[in-house]
Design a protein around this motif. Structure first.
Motif, PDB file in Angstrom:
ATOM      1  N   CYS A  25       0.853  -1.194   0.000  1.00 21.96           N
ATOM      2  CA  CYS A  25       0.000   0.000   0.000  1.00 21.96           C
ATOM      3  C   CYS A  25       0.889   1.245   0.000  1.00 21.96           C
ATOM      4  N   CYS A  47      -6.675  -1.959   0.063  1.00 19.40           N
ATOM      5  CA  CYS A  47      -5.890  -2.008   1.300  1.00 19.40           C
ATOM      6  C   CYS A  47      -6.807  -2.543   2.402  1.00 19.40           C
ATOM      7  N   GLN A  75      -6.281   4.899   2.963  1.00 21.76           N
ATOM      8  CA  GLN A  75      -6.338   4.551   1.529  1.00 21.76           C
ATOM      9  C   GLN A  75      -7.130   3.251   1.380  1.00 21.76           C
ATOM     10  N   CYS A 134      -5.850   2.345   7.796  1.00 22.56           N
ATOM     11  CA  CYS A 134      -5.293   3.111   6.668  1.00 22.56           C
ATOM     12  C   CYS A 134      -6.393   3.941   6.007  1.00 22.56           C
ATOM     13  N   CYS A 161       0.173   4.037   1.091  1.00 21.78           N
ATOM     14  CA  CYS A 161      -0.068   4.884   2.268  1.00 21.78           C
ATOM     15  C   CYS A 161       0.514   4.257   3.538  1.00 21.78           C
ATOM     16  N   CYS A 162       0.088   3.009   3.850  1.00 12.58           N
ATOM     17  CA  CYS A 162       0.523   2.407   5.120  1.00 12.58           C
ATOM     18  C   CYS A 162       1.663   1.409   4.944  1.00 12.58           C
TER      19      CYS A 162
END
Ligand SMILES: [Zn+2]
Length: 346
Positions: free
Chosen positions: A54, A93, A100, A98, A56-57
């Protein structure tokens, strides 16, 4: 944009996956299909692996949401343009913390986000385009079947990361023209490796001094005879030794010699004329001795040469006035007679 559907189908062929990997191989990328025509190689590719991180995370996911394709320009082969149709997967995700929910898999080291070029094409173009203007870059990139517009060429060059310089100890300072005779800036060069390190927008004492204060490791500065730079160095790098550079020393010497010649022009000219006259006389004497002719004609020979020069000048003068009377401009006259514009005087 290439119309892929317009490629002639009769002559098309493909090569097997193993050969594709061997020729075009990029780590993490699988080439699984190809279509090769007279001027284009079309490759289908996807990224290896069943999961993706991912963006983002950073947590991995194997839940594929959907996919889309990107068209990338790769380096040409045997004069054929190479286009990669990259299948990009979107993943969900599953990390509840998260923000996202869906993300696209990343394509490194194949390409960057939003880019239409593969990384290796971008690096190749950077090396090529740094050497030429953007317009010339457009032309040359077309020759290599990786055509980019002039504005894209400029953007590629601007994206090049500036190299990190070691501590500066010896630099050269000089002015350079944004527009000759109009506006000038200051260029600072590392005198040890002859690489430019900074372009300042002006040649003002304050701006140069401020830059020098930020680089307190400088020990030697070569410069021209400008008092502005002298004062700037005194102010910004007071401990640095100032050195008049060789170019400006030689230039100054040349200027002074030219000045002295102008001051003594009359004396030099009369000496030169007397010398030339004696040369003619000597030549004539030798000629008379060998032919047995005792008549001294050196004066007439010299006068003949001088008259010839005067005659040419007079002809040029007449021609200029003739064109002027026909309403030719000063520039047009210079062009027509293939002479410098400053030579044209009415
Ligand atoms: Zn996430």
């Amino acid at each position: 944009m290439i119309d892929y559907t317009s490629q002639p189908k009769d002559n098309n062929f493909s090569i097997n996956k193993h050969s594709l990997q061997a020729v075009f191989g990029i780590p993490g990328v699988v080439f699984y299909d190809s279509v090769i025509s007279d001027n284009l190689i079309l490759l289908s590719a996807r990224l290896k692996g069943k999961t993706a991180k991912c963006t983002c995370c950073g947590k991995r996911s194997k839940s594929v949401h959907s996919s889309y394709t990107r068209k990338l320009t790769d380096l040409s082969v045997t004069g054929r343009a190479v286009k990669i149709i990259l299948k990009v997967r979107k993943f969900r995700c599953r990390n509840s913390r998260c923000s996202q929910t869906v993300f696209s898999e990343q394509h490194l080291p194949l390409t960057q986000k939003y880019s239409r070029l593969t990384d290796r094409t971008n690096r190749y173009l950077q090396k090529l385009l740094i050497e030429v203007s953007s317009r010339k870059g457009e032309y040359i990139s077309d020759l290599f079947s990786i055509k980019q517009s002039s504005s894209t060429c400029l953007r590629i060059v601007k994206s090049i990361e500036m190299p990190e310089y070691q501590e500066l100890t010896t630099i050269g300072i000089d002015d350079w023209a944004y527009r000759k005779g109009k506006s000038y800036g200051t260029i600072i060069v590392n005198a040890l490796n002859h690489r430019p390190v900074e372009l300042l927008k002006s040649r003002d004492k304050e701006e140069v001094a401020d830059w020098l204060k930020e680089h307190n490791s400088i020990l030697y500065v070569t410069r021209d005879r400008s008092s502005s730079y002298y004062n700037a160095i005194k102010s910004g790098a007071s401990k640095a030794s100032q050195i008049a550079d060789r170019f400006h020393l030689v230039k100054n010497l040349g200027d002074y010699i030219a000045h002295e010649i102008r001051m003594e022009y009359k004396t030099i000219k009369s000496s030169w004329l007397a010398h030339r006259k004696s040369l003619y006389k000597s030549k004539e004497d030798n000629s008379s001795l060998s032919s047995g002719d005792s008549e001294n004609t050196s004066d007439s020979q010299y006068n003949k040469h001088t008259n010839s020069v005067s005659h040419r000048k007079q002809e040029l003068f007449n021609r200029i006035h003739e064109l002027k009377n026909n309403n030719y401009s000063q520039r047009a006259i210079a062009k027509a007679l293939n002479i410098n514009r400053n030579t044209v005087r009415y």
